[in-house]
Design an enzyme around this catalytic site. Structure first.
Site, mmCIF file in Angstrom:
data_model
loop_
_atom_site.group_PDB
_atom_site.id
_atom_site.type_symbol
_atom_site.label_atom_id
_atom_site.label_comp_id
_atom_site.label_asym_id
_atom_site.label_seq_id
_atom_site.Cartn_x
_atom_site.Cartn_y
_atom_site.Cartn_z
ATOM 1 N N CYS A 186 38.065 -42.592 -25.503
ATOM 2 C CA CYS A 186 37.909 -41.617 -24.442
ATOM 3 C C CYS A 186 36.594 -41.790 -23.689
ATOM 4 C CB CYS A 186 38.042 -40.200 -24.987
ATOM 5 S SG CYS A 186 36.978 -39.838 -26.377
ATOM 6 N N CYS A 245 31.259 -41.449 -29.095
ATOM 7 C CA CYS A 245 32.133 -41.214 -27.950
ATOM 8 C C CYS A 245 31.420 -41.422 -26.620
ATOM 9 C CB CYS A 245 32.649 -39.784 -28.030
ATOM 10 S SG CYS A 245 33.587 -39.296 -26.590
ATOM 11 N N GLU A 296 39.905 -39.418 -16.562
ATOM 12 C CA GLU A 296 40.814 -40.492 -16.947
ATOM 13 C C GLU A 296 41.929 -39.980 -17.842
ATOM 14 O OE1 GLU A 296 37.566 -42.802 -18.584
ATOM 15 O OE2 GLU A 296 38.463 -42.598 -20.563
ATOM 16 N N CYS A 318 31.498 -34.086 -21.288
ATOM 17 C CA CYS A 318 31.651 -33.265 -22.489
ATOM 18 C C CYS A 318 30.281 -32.875 -23.010
ATOM 19 C CB CYS A 318 32.412 -34.037 -23.565
ATOM 20 S SG CYS A 318 32.738 -33.010 -25.022
ATOM 21 N N CYS A 349 47.434 -39.332 -23.115
ATOM 22 C CA CYS A 349 46.201 -38.750 -23.628
ATOM 23 C C CYS A 349 45.477 -38.152 -22.410
ATOM 24 C CB CYS A 349 45.396 -39.870 -24.275
ATOM 25 S SG CYS A 349 43.921 -39.311 -25.055
ATOM 26 N N CYS A 401 29.442 -36.136 -29.467
ATOM 27 C CA CYS A 401 29.793 -36.887 -30.672
ATOM 28 C C CYS A 401 29.241 -38.306 -30.517
ATOM 29 C CB CYS A 401 31.306 -36.923 -30.878
ATOM 30 S SG CYS A 401 32.023 -35.278 -30.948
HETATM 31 S S1 SF4 Z 1 34.885 -36.880 -29.094
HETATM 32 FE FE1 SF4 Z 1 33.879 -37.079 -27.108
HETATM 33 S S2 SF4 Z 1 35.125 -35.849 -25.721
HETATM 34 FE FE2 SF4 Z 1 35.676 -35.242 -27.816
HETATM 35 S S3 SF4 Z 1 34.324 -33.484 -28.282
HETATM 36 FE FE3 SF4 Z 1 33.249 -35.320 -29.011
HETATM 37 S S4 SF4 Z 1 31.918 -35.939 -27.285
HETATM 38 FE FE4 SF4 Z 1 33.476 -34.524 -26.492
#
Ligand code: SF4
Length: 362
Positions: free
Chosen positions: A340, A126, A91, A119, A112, A123
């Site tokens: 995101c 996220c 995306e 990923c 963006c 995090c």
């Molecule tokens: S914020 Fe989301 S996309 Fe960015 S590094 Fe952390 S888990 Fe990965």
């Protein structure tokens, strides 16, 4: 699913094209077709001899996305979901008025951009980390997000933020290649100062980036001012703790003579205390960084919430009182899940639900 054995032509730099094509001026012609005319195929490159078009078709793939979904409208944040050639989804988010911290005017358009499918960094706030990492994006797939979004929206993009799905610095080589194409006069011609890399804090790669002469901007996701708090939000902190990360930021800022931005998502009762604000102020003073405070954006499936406005403002004032340049943002696109990874996650899950439905119905 189709294979990605052949590299896409859009992953090549002009110097690579010059090695491939003779006479060398053909390289510039191909770059013009790709980045000025934006043609959809080799066949449309009508000033190339047919023989050369055939050779290119045999040797290279032509990067193109299928638009799966678009949310939002021209005057608001628009969110695009693309299907890649191998069927994976990524995306991109197009934001009308850019945040002041990226040094852009209000009439500029920011995109963006994603750098990975999924990923690995997990995090806790996220959506992208919820389903793990699938693969790195190729340079062509990073660049194509700009081209496809401009085509779909009819807008000119003049500001790029690598803050979508994925950790950009974990895909370092493809990222730097994509930036070279985005920045080059023969490519998309976007100035390095209008390109921002946002990282979760990969200290060695921050140092590596400091060696690169391009003056791209760096934003570092801090989200916690002490190891104890940051570790609860960002598992990467166990590998590169706050002290290690600050050392790398200091190195980058000194070497580049550039001001870093710390991103700090304010999460209710988690990292929004007065003590965290005071520690954050110390870090900013040490590195000469400014801070972008972002009230938490609700993610389906996660329990956290955004602090009340009065707490957000209190946190902000502790920084301001210590002469730290801090911006308290109102998250754009909150209503269309612009954080995101959310759109992809919803679609992947609804695709799975549809598959599960069809299996159970058969
Ligand atoms: S914020 Fe989301 S996309 Fe960015 S590094 Fe952390 S888990 Fe990965």
């Amino acid at each position: 699913m189709r294979s990605l054995i052949r590299p896409a032509i859009q992953s090549l730099l002009l110097s690579d094209l010059e090695k491939e094509l003779h006479p060398a001026y053909r390289a510039q012609q191909v770059a013009d077709w790709l980045y000025r005319q934006r043609v959809p195929s080799f066949e449309a490159m009508t000033n190339l001899p047919q023989q050369l078009r055939t050779k290119l078709t045999e040797k290279f793939a032509f990067e193109q996305f299928e638009q799966v979904r678009v949310l939002g409208s021209k005057d608001t944040t628009q969110k695009f979901l693309w299907r890649l050639r191998d069927g994976n989804l990524v995306e991109s988010v197009l934001i009308p008025a850019s945040p002041a911290l990226y040094g852009t005017r209000s009439d500029r358009r920011t995109i963006c951009v994603s750098t990975q499918v999924g990923c690995a960094y997990g995090c806790k706030f996220c959506a992208s980390g919820l389903e793990g990492w699938t693969r790195n994006l190729h340079a062509s797939e990073i660049v194509q997000q700009l081209i496809a979004a401009e085509s779909a929206s009819g807008e000119n993009i003049d500001n790029v933020v690598f803050m979508g799905m994925g950790e950009p610095l974990a895909n370092f080589d493809n990222l730097m290649r994509a930036i070279a194409i985005i920045n080059a006069p023969w490519g998309l011609g976007i100035g390095a100062r209008h390109i921002t890399i946002s990282t979760s804090g990969l200290a060695p790669q921050i140092r590596q980036l400091a060696q690169n002469p391009l003056q791209v901007r760096l934003a570092v996701s801090l989200h916690g001012a002490t190891d104890e708090v940051r570790e609860r939000i960002m598992p990467v902190n166990r590998k590169y703790n706050v002290a290690t990360l600050l050392d790398a930021c200091d190195y980058y800022a000194t070497r580049k003579k550039q001001r870093i931005t710390f991103e700090y998502i304010l999460i209710n009762g988690m990292n929004d205390s007065d003590e965290q604000a005071r520690e954050l102020a110390k870090h900013c003073a040490r590195v000469g960084a400014k801070v972008n405070l972002i009230p938490y954006n609700t993610v389906h499936g996660l329990e956290w919430s955004r602090p009340p406005r009065v707490r957000q403002e209190r946190f902000h004032s502790i920084l301001s009182d210590r002469h730290i340049d801090a911006t308290l943002r109102r998250e754009k696109g909150h209503d269309i899940d612009a954080a995101c990874g959310q759109l992809r996650l919803q679609t992947v899950r609804s695709d799975r639900a549809a598959v599960a439905d069809s299996i159970s119905a058969s």
